[in-house]
Write an enzyme that holds these catalytic residues in place. Structure first.
Site, PDB file in Angstrom:
ATOM      1  N   HIS A   5      -1.380   0.848   2.851  1.00  0.00           N
ATOM      2  CA  HIS A   5      -2.483   1.795   2.675  1.00  0.00           C
ATOM      3  C   HIS A   5      -3.541   1.177   1.768  1.00  0.00           C
ATOM      4  O   HIS A   5      -3.371   0.090   1.221  1.00  0.00           O
ATOM      5  CB  HIS A   5      -1.990   3.148   2.129  1.00  0.00           C
ATOM      6  CG  HIS A   5      -1.711   3.201   0.655  1.00  0.00           C
ATOM      7  ND1 HIS A   5      -1.744   4.377  -0.066  1.00  0.00           N
ATOM      8  CD2 HIS A   5      -1.392   2.222  -0.238  1.00  0.00           C
ATOM      9  CE1 HIS A   5      -1.452   4.120  -1.329  1.00  0.00           C
ATOM     10  NE2 HIS A   5      -1.241   2.845  -1.467  1.00  0.00           N
ATOM     11  N   CYS A  10      -6.208  -1.197  -5.963  1.00  0.00           N
ATOM     12  CA  CYS A  10      -5.681  -0.323  -4.895  1.00  0.00           C
ATOM     13  C   CYS A  10      -6.729  -0.096  -3.804  1.00  0.00           C
ATOM     14  O   CYS A  10      -6.415   0.463  -2.754  1.00  0.00           O
ATOM     15  CB  CYS A  10      -5.248   1.034  -5.462  1.00  0.00           C
ATOM     16  SG  CYS A  10      -3.970   0.908  -6.720  1.00  0.00           S
ATOM     17  N   HIS A  43      -2.746  -2.882   0.824  1.00  0.00           N
ATOM     18  CA  HIS A  43      -1.499  -3.342   0.209  1.00  0.00           C
ATOM     19  C   HIS A  43      -0.415  -2.377   0.715  1.00  0.00           C
ATOM     20  O   HIS A  43      -0.683  -1.648   1.671  1.00  0.00           O
ATOM     21  CB  HIS A  43      -1.609  -3.343  -1.327  1.00  0.00           C
ATOM     22  CG  HIS A  43      -1.807  -2.004  -1.927  1.00  0.00           C
ATOM     23  ND1 HIS A  43      -3.022  -1.333  -1.888  1.00  0.00           N
ATOM     24  CD2 HIS A  43      -0.943  -1.164  -2.554  1.00  0.00           C
ATOM     25  CE1 HIS A  43      -2.891  -0.161  -2.479  1.00  0.00           C
ATOM     26  NE2 HIS A  43      -1.648  -0.024  -2.885  1.00  0.00           N
ATOM     27  N   HIS A  63       3.773  -0.274   0.226  1.00  0.00           N
ATOM     28  CA  HIS A  63       4.866   0.246  -0.599  1.00  0.00           C
ATOM     29  C   HIS A  63       6.108   0.537   0.244  1.00  0.00           C
ATOM     30  O   HIS A  63       5.998   0.789   1.445  1.00  0.00           O
ATOM     31  CB  HIS A  63       4.450   1.558  -1.280  1.00  0.00           C
ATOM     32  CG  HIS A  63       3.310   1.433  -2.238  1.00  0.00           C
ATOM     33  ND1 HIS A  63       3.428   0.769  -3.434  1.00  0.00           N
ATOM     34  CD2 HIS A  63       2.027   1.864  -2.178  1.00  0.00           C
ATOM     35  CE1 HIS A  63       2.261   0.825  -4.075  1.00  0.00           C
ATOM     36  NE2 HIS A  63       1.394   1.475  -3.337  1.00  0.00           N
ATOM     37  N   ASP A  89       6.516   5.281   9.113  1.00  0.00           N
ATOM     38  CA  ASP A  89       7.220   4.023   8.836  1.00  0.00           C
ATOM     39  C   ASP A  89       6.580   2.845   9.570  1.00  0.00           C
ATOM     40  O   ASP A  89       6.289   2.921  10.765  1.00  0.00           O
ATOM     41  CB  ASP A  89       8.685   4.146   9.272  1.00  0.00           C
ATOM     42  CG  ASP A  89       9.494   2.948   8.822  1.00  0.00           C
ATOM     43  OD1 ASP A  89       9.253   2.440   7.708  1.00  0.00           O
ATOM     44  OD2 ASP A  89      10.369   2.504   9.588  1.00  0.00           O
ATOM     45  N   HIS A  90       6.388   1.737   8.832  1.00  0.00           N
ATOM     46  CA  HIS A  90       5.780   0.526   9.390  1.00  0.00           C
ATOM     47  C   HIS A  90       4.404   0.817   9.988  1.00  0.00           C
ATOM     48  O   HIS A  90       4.003   0.212  10.966  1.00  0.00           O
ATOM     49  CB  HIS A  90       6.718  -0.146  10.405  1.00  0.00           C
ATOM     50  CG  HIS A  90       7.817  -0.920   9.730  1.00  0.00           C
ATOM     51  ND1 HIS A  90       8.870  -0.302   9.109  1.00  0.00           N
ATOM     52  CD2 HIS A  90       8.014  -2.251   9.554  1.00  0.00           C
ATOM     53  CE1 HIS A  90       9.679  -1.221   8.593  1.00  0.00           C
ATOM     54  NE2 HIS A  90       9.184  -2.406   8.844  1.00  0.00           N
ATOM     55  N   GLU A 116       6.213   6.470  -4.838  1.00  0.00           N
ATOM     56  CA  GLU A 116       5.365   5.379  -4.329  1.00  0.00           C
ATOM     57  C   GLU A 116       5.935   4.042  -4.800  1.00  0.00           C
ATOM     58  O   GLU A 116       5.938   3.059  -4.077  1.00  0.00           O
ATOM     59  CB  GLU A 116       3.933   5.556  -4.840  1.00  0.00           C
ATOM     60  CG  GLU A 116       2.918   4.727  -4.095  1.00  0.00           C
ATOM     61  CD  GLU A 116       1.504   5.075  -4.526  1.00  0.00           C
ATOM     62  OE1 GLU A 116       0.770   5.682  -3.737  1.00  0.00           O
ATOM     63  OE2 GLU A 116       1.114   4.741  -5.670  1.00  0.00           O
TER      64      GLU A 116
END
Lengths: 137, 137, 137, 137, 137, 137
Positions: free
Chosen positions: E16, E35, E41, E43, E81-82, E126
């Site tokens: 994100h 950020c 980047h 998480h 996810d992914h 996070e």
């Protein structure tokens, strides 16, 4: 006169089987799947016990955390550790040892052993990913 | 306008001794046992600070978590890390540095540093197995 | 006749100060910074002790893990828990209680207490982020 | 052509009882204590499987970690999860299901399922505080 | 008729970028720092979903925890996810994917999928050090 | 003159996409599945760096752990944190950022920054369940 919560973590290892005598074999299998294995499976349970109250003004302690640890070990760990919950623990003779029912049973045991000026809460981890809290807040 | 809670975890390492000047040596030993060692012992403390409020509608942040981290480091970690709580921290000159009293002291420090529109809660772990929450909900 | 390693984790809480008597005050401060605080700081140390050998063919145990736990508690935890390493522990009277030196001291204590047919390794966590292994493999 | 190790963590829950048929009841109780409970107890086992080899030069993977996860689930978790090790798992019909013996059994199962160009190691946690490594290095 | 809370932990990995289209580039950089990296980047997010209600009197379950796991995977993990939250997830097309906004979005998705007799709470990590709770109690 | 290993844990958050330019789109999808998402996904990476050598006889330190932390932050975290590995990090312009390749790249960076009298090992966690070790012992 500020209220605070103190918590202590203990653990125990037990076998159990999710099963209701009032249901048919088929219903038990449908409801509980592999958790209904008649030969049992097991868990490392982790229990967090929380007391809420006003600390002693002189000592600055709500309750000596070593005393709380001793109560949990004497009242809960001693009864459940290295036991088969269904076979060895009277409370589960006619009660399905789900995490929810275990929380109610453990709470009731501890509630009698903890002095009434303290509010009480417990969290029980069945695995790292599954846990219950009672009371729910 | 939905309220949410954000939390940040920080840590510090400190020595302390449980001891009340108003009690006799014998009473201190009876109450605190090996935690009363006159030469001190120590802990890796873990602190979780929680703010509650309504996030900014444009940025979607309650408070920049890096800003919250900076406040905790400046106000708490800087004062307590690698310190002897009894000897180096004025708040504990006449106050037993129990986890309960530490939570009250840390809360009061942070309450002044956190803007009043945010509700504040803290959790302090003395060890992995012992922790306190203030306020208690 | 297959060799295996078994490991047991225990913990203790202690105060210490990084300091070398053979160095000047200024050198100590330059070398150790806030870890040189003359009033001490502290840690929750976590110790993992590993034994390597061939399990008993009948019992299938290398050593009863409860027996290993008892040895660690009797030999290490009893000596170091709730102690000031610099003041209360003879081994560190003239030895800087760095994690490296602590590992050597703990290894030497355990090596005498563990039967010689077992190879021995230890890991010592000073914090969650810092640890040492001895021997190094 | 550099060798590397990749590791995958999986878990399973099982009941077991430490017991040797070749020993008397009294010997079993003396050796295994509460772990000898005839009604079984249980654990959340955590298994870490490590493969060592040279990654593919094009893909940069030693083995797709999702493929390794599938092998562990198919070969180990499927056989042991929610089972009674003593009653439901043929390998332990005449073998005490100690962590050491479980590591040997799991290693032998995986060794057949993992291609021979990879070296293999496993770590098995019986609890957070007790674990075994095979091979021992 | 006692209310209890059950919780299930699941996880997902996503990319994100913190960014608000309604703000200038300079404002975005000032607000979100690294950020705001335009290349994103990421998480490993950990999600804990809590249901509150009265367990079934026969089964002793509030809801089969495997069923809760399936709902979370189908409704949340499958969507996030992914994924790149900003580019791949419609809810964040015009909404900054801060942890706070992610919690609101995930709550709203789950609220529709969870039967109304259960109260619902979520916690979203996070990182290990940063998390949000919604609702805040 | 005893050799010991000291280790330090640091972390960074990054986006990446598993992809090989030398393979077709179809081959990339077949090989890497959802990890090949062209819009990237991400992880909280945890890095453990281990140095092996003989501690200084006077200070009892192998290397000041704060110095090791600074080296890791300056050489690795600064380059990779809050970055898109494929787009922002030159080493991965033509190299698939698998955990294996990341370990090789990080090792080579650190090997130049760590004095040659120390042996060096790293462990890189992509998730809590997946990690790599280089060198492999």
């Amino acid at each position: 006169m500020r209220k605070i919560a103190i918590s202590r973590k203990e653990s125990f290892n037990a076998a159990h089987r999710l099963h209701c005598d009032s249901l048919s074999l088929e219903e038990n299998i449908n409801l509980f799947g592999k958790c209904n294995n008649p030969n049992y499976h097991g868990h490392n349970y982790t229990l967090i016990v929380t007391l809420i109250g006003v600390p002693d003004l002189v000592t600055g302690l709500l309750l000596d955390i070593r005393k709380l640890s001793e109560i949990i070990k004497a009242e809960v760990v001693e009864r459940l550790d290295h036991k088969n919950l269904n076979l060895d623990v009277p409370e589960f003779k006619n009660l399905n040892p789900s995490a929810e029912n275990m929380a109610f049973v453990i709470y009731d045991i501890l509630r009698k052993a903890i002095e009434p000026q303290f509010d009480l809460k417990i969290r029980l981890y069945e695995t790292e990913n599954n846990f219950v809290d009672y009371p729910y807040l």
